[in-house]
Design a protein around this motif. Structure first.
Motif, PDB file in Angstrom:
ATOM      1  N   TRP A   1      -8.513  -7.902   3.863  1.00  0.00           N
ATOM      2  CA  TRP A   1      -9.129  -7.762   2.541  1.00  0.00           C
ATOM      3  C   TRP A   1      -8.142  -8.164   1.437  1.00  0.00           C
ATOM      4  O   TRP A   1      -8.484  -8.948   0.551  1.00  0.00           O
ATOM      5  CB  TRP A   1      -9.620  -6.310   2.341  1.00  0.00           C
ATOM      6  CG  TRP A   1     -10.267  -6.130   1.001  1.00  0.00           C
ATOM      7  CD1 TRP A   1     -11.523  -6.494   0.629  1.00  0.00           C
ATOM      8  CD2 TRP A   1      -9.651  -5.546  -0.167  1.00  0.00           C
ATOM      9  NE1 TRP A   1     -11.731  -6.192  -0.695  1.00  0.00           N
ATOM     10  CE2 TRP A   1     -10.610  -5.613  -1.202  1.00  0.00           C
ATOM     11  CE3 TRP A   1      -8.393  -4.988  -0.432  1.00  0.00           C
ATOM     12  CZ2 TRP A   1     -10.352  -5.133  -2.486  1.00  0.00           C
ATOM     13  CZ3 TRP A   1      -8.133  -4.512  -1.705  1.00  0.00           C
ATOM     14  CH2 TRP A   1      -9.104  -4.577  -2.728  1.00  0.00           C
TER      15      TRP A   1
ATOM     16  N   THR B   1      -6.925  -0.301  -2.620  1.00  0.00           N
ATOM     17  CA  THR B   1      -7.260  -0.884  -1.321  1.00  0.00           C
ATOM     18  C   THR B   1      -8.325  -0.039  -0.617  1.00  0.00           C
ATOM     19  O   THR B   1      -9.308  -0.579  -0.092  1.00  0.00           O
ATOM     20  CB  THR B   1      -5.989  -1.023  -0.454  1.00  0.00           C
ATOM     21  OG1 THR B   1      -5.040  -1.813  -1.168  1.00  0.00           O
ATOM     22  CG2 THR B   1      -6.293  -1.675   0.884  1.00  0.00           C
ATOM     23  N   GLU B   2      -8.140   1.276  -0.668  1.00  0.00           N
ATOM     24  CA  GLU B   2      -9.133   2.196  -0.097  1.00  0.00           C
ATOM     25  C   GLU B   2     -10.514   1.975  -0.720  1.00  0.00           C
ATOM     26  O   GLU B   2     -11.527   1.946  -0.023  1.00  0.00           O
ATOM     27  CB  GLU B   2      -8.709   3.637  -0.427  1.00  0.00           C
ATOM     28  CG  GLU B   2      -8.394   4.495   0.775  1.00  0.00           C
ATOM     29  CD  GLU B   2      -7.505   5.689   0.346  1.00  0.00           C
ATOM     30  OE1 GLU B   2      -6.895   6.273   1.236  1.00  0.00           O
ATOM     31  OE2 GLU B   2      -7.436   5.995  -0.874  1.00  0.00           O
TER      32      GLU B   2
ATOM     33  N   HIS C   1      -5.420   1.305   9.594  1.00  0.00           N
ATOM     34  CA  HIS C   1      -6.239   0.386   8.782  1.00  0.00           C
ATOM     35  C   HIS C   1      -5.503  -0.901   8.420  1.00  0.00           C
ATOM     36  O   HIS C   1      -5.983  -1.655   7.586  1.00  0.00           O
ATOM     37  CB  HIS C   1      -6.675   1.067   7.477  1.00  0.00           C
ATOM     38  CG  HIS C   1      -7.550   2.265   7.672  1.00  0.00           C
ATOM     39  ND1 HIS C   1      -8.916   2.175   7.774  1.00  0.00           N
ATOM     40  CD2 HIS C   1      -7.245   3.575   7.808  1.00  0.00           C
ATOM     41  CE1 HIS C   1      -9.422   3.386   7.949  1.00  0.00           C
ATOM     42  NE2 HIS C   1      -8.421   4.262   7.980  1.00  0.00           N
TER      43      HIS C   1
ATOM     44  N   ASP D   1      -7.170  -3.844   6.124  1.00  0.00           N
ATOM     45  CA  ASP D   1      -6.611  -3.866   4.767  1.00  0.00           C
ATOM     46  C   ASP D   1      -5.898  -5.187   4.494  1.00  0.00           C
ATOM     47  O   ASP D   1      -6.015  -5.758   3.403  1.00  0.00           O
ATOM     48  CB  ASP D   1      -5.639  -2.699   4.552  1.00  0.00           C
ATOM     49  CG  ASP D   1      -6.360  -1.352   4.394  1.00  0.00           C
ATOM     50  OD1 ASP D   1      -7.614  -1.350   4.357  1.00  0.00           O
ATOM     51  OD2 ASP D   1      -5.667  -0.316   4.306  1.00  0.00           O
TER      52      ASP D   1
ATOM     53  N   ARG E   1     -11.511  -0.701  -2.283  1.00  0.00           N
ATOM     54  CA  ARG E   1     -11.852  -2.127  -2.364  1.00  0.00           C
ATOM     55  C   ARG E   1     -12.048  -2.561  -3.821  1.00  0.00           C
ATOM     56  O   ARG E   1     -13.024  -3.232  -4.170  1.00  0.00           O
ATOM     57  CB  ARG E   1     -13.098  -2.444  -1.511  1.00  0.00           C
ATOM     58  CG  ARG E   1     -12.926  -2.145  -0.004  1.00  0.00           C
ATOM     59  CD  ARG E   1     -11.831  -3.030   0.591  1.00  0.00           C
ATOM     60  NE  ARG E   1     -11.753  -3.018   2.048  1.00  0.00           N
ATOM     61  CZ  ARG E   1     -10.720  -2.523   2.757  1.00  0.00           C
ATOM     62  NH1 ARG E   1      -9.703  -1.924   2.150  1.00  0.00           N
ATOM     63  NH2 ARG E   1     -10.702  -2.611   4.070  1.00  0.00           N
TER      64      ARG E   1
ATOM     65  N   ALA F   1       0.270  -4.196   3.970  1.00  0.00           N
ATOM     66  CA  ALA F   1      -0.887  -3.304   4.096  1.00  0.00           C
ATOM     67  C   ALA F   1      -0.596  -2.171   5.077  1.00  0.00           C
ATOM     68  O   ALA F   1      -1.509  -1.596   5.673  1.00  0.00           O
ATOM     69  CB  ALA F   1      -2.109  -4.114   4.559  1.00  0.00           C
TER      70      ALA F   1
ATOM     71  N   THR G   1       0.809  -1.232   0.000  1.00  0.00           N
ATOM     72  CA  THR G   1       0.000   0.000   0.000  1.00  0.00           C
ATOM     73  C   THR G   1       0.841   1.280   0.000  1.00  0.00           C
ATOM     74  O   THR G   1       0.287   2.369  -0.089  1.00  0.00           O
ATOM     75  CB  THR G   1      -1.006   0.015   1.174  1.00  0.00           C
ATOM     76  OG1 THR G   1      -0.307  -0.256   2.390  1.00  0.00           O
ATOM     77  CG2 THR G   1      -2.115  -1.002   0.980  1.00  0.00           C
TER      78      THR G   1
ATOM     79  N   ARG H   1      -1.748   2.587   5.191  1.00  0.00           N
ATOM     80  CA  ARG H   1      -2.902   3.364   5.681  1.00  0.00           C
ATOM     81  C   ARG H   1      -2.954   3.207   7.203  1.00  0.00           C
ATOM     82  O   ARG H   1      -3.438   2.210   7.740  1.00  0.00           O
ATOM     83  CB  ARG H   1      -4.198   2.878   5.023  1.00  0.00           C
ATOM     84  CG  ARG H   1      -4.196   3.131   3.506  1.00  0.00           C
ATOM     85  CD  ARG H   1      -5.582   3.188   2.920  1.00  0.00           C
ATOM     86  NE  ARG H   1      -6.482   2.184   3.430  1.00  0.00           N
ATOM     87  CZ  ARG H   1      -7.727   2.455   3.833  1.00  0.00           C
ATOM     88  NH1 ARG H   1      -8.218   3.678   3.770  1.00  0.00           N
ATOM     89  NH2 ARG H   1      -8.495   1.478   4.281  1.00  0.00           N
TER      90      ARG H   1
ATOM     91  N   LYS I   1      -2.589   1.595  -2.968  1.00  0.00           N
ATOM     92  CA  LYS I   1      -3.227   2.270  -1.841  1.00  0.00           C
ATOM     93  C   LYS I   1      -4.656   2.674  -2.207  1.00  0.00           C
ATOM     94  O   LYS I   1      -5.602   2.393  -1.451  1.00  0.00           O
ATOM     95  CB  LYS I   1      -2.418   3.507  -1.445  1.00  0.00           C
ATOM     96  CG  LYS I   1      -2.914   4.162  -0.169  1.00  0.00           C
ATOM     97  CD  LYS I   1      -2.014   5.319   0.223  1.00  0.00           C
ATOM     98  CE  LYS I   1      -2.456   5.927   1.542  1.00  0.00           C
ATOM     99  NZ  LYS I   1      -1.625   7.088   1.900  1.00  0.00           N
TER     100      LYS I   1
END
Ligand code: THG
Length: 266
Positions: A60, A20-21, A53, A57, A23, A47, A11, A50, A17
């Motif tokens: 996910w 991921t934010e 998070h 993250d 999704r 991850a 990320t 962030r 990044k």
């Protein structure tokens, strides 16, 4: 066999990044599939960028990455709690990135690693900071190997990261790593050496040129794994060519195959 750890699911990379934010599964899946096709043998998943998070993250990303590939993963976090959580979510034995001799990392990692089925990246870092000499690197590598062997790790599952530091900071940073890798690979036979190649070129122009040549020079000392971008076809060409030149490619078969596929060109 050289172990290629594909570094792109991280990320700190702007596109990863934002994917991921948001999704954005398709972006992540496509990136993983491309890394696999390009020759990655592990997919690194980090991850950490962030703040606040990392846990959600990582969860996910692990589910999306594992829906795209059957390659094993390299779980990348400085936080033992995140690594333990991530380990519980992987479908096949991963590489864990990483343990070090720093007290607040070493103790919880050793507790967690006991009896686990995984490979491990061991950083030559302790509470006094980054290594400053060949001896610093080697002594830390030796201590880590001894401790990991005590809890049942085989040398073949230990990847020592000497910690590559920028040439722009100290002109001795390259030779320090060459000498340390050579010493580790001869005196701690059976372990692997790995690391993030791009650290060497930090702060200099034309970084990819530096990273490529550095890889070839490291391989001559026995370096047999790296965390790199497998989509950089020039570095992958260097890797295959250096492998062949070291006599690790019987009848130059892999080299010839890569040339025929168009992935090694002058
Ligand atoms: N050792 C170990 N693990 C590691 C590292 C290491 N994990 C993280 C890192 N170092 C290796 N991974 C990456 C991932 C991406 C990039 C570099 C290293 C990268 N960086 C671009 C750059 O540096 O120019 C640009 C970033 C951006 O686009 O914002 O691509 O050493 N054990």
């Amino acid at each position: 066999m050289f172990t290629v750890i594909g570094e792109r699911i991280n990320t700190t990379l702007k596109k990863v990044k934002s994917a991921t934010e948001n999704r954005d599964e398709a972006y992540i899946k496509n990136d993983v599939i491309t890394q696999e096709k390009s020759g990655a043998t592990y997919i690194d998943v980090n991850a950490g960028a962030r703040i606040g998070h990392e846990e959600e993250d990582m969860r996910w990303l692990l589910s999306v990455v594992q829906s795209a590939t059957t390659l094993p993963l390299c779980l990348d976090s400085p936080d033992p709690a995140i690594l333990e959580m991530a380990y519980s979510l992987v479908e096949r034995p991963p590489m864990i990135n990483s343990i070090s001799l720093e007290k607040d990392r070493f103790e919880p990692m050793m507790q967690f690693l006991k009896g686990k089925n995984c490979r491990i990246i061991a950083l030559c870092m302790d509470d006094s900071g980054m290594p400053k000499s060949v001896d610093d690197i080697f002594c830390r590598a030796k201590a880590l190997v001894e401790e990991l062997e005590k809890i049942g790790f085989k040398r073949n599952d230990i990847f020592i990261d000497p910690l590559i530091q920028p040439m722009s900071v100290d002109a001795a940073n390259g030779t320090m790593v060459f000498k340390a890798v050579e010493k580790i690979m001869t005196e701690l036979q059976g372990v692997h050496t790995t690391g993030g190649l791009s650290n060497i070129s930090y702060g200099l122009p034309q970084r990819k040129v530096i990273n490529r040549i550095f890889l070839a020079m490291l391989m001559a000392k026995g370096f047999d794994s790296a965390i790199l971008d497998p989509l950089d076809s020039a570095i992958m060409a260097v890797l295959k060519t250096a492998d062949m030149l070291q006599g690790e490619d019987a009848f130059c078969m892999n080299y010839l195959k890569a040339v025929r596929a168009g992935s090694i060109v002058a």
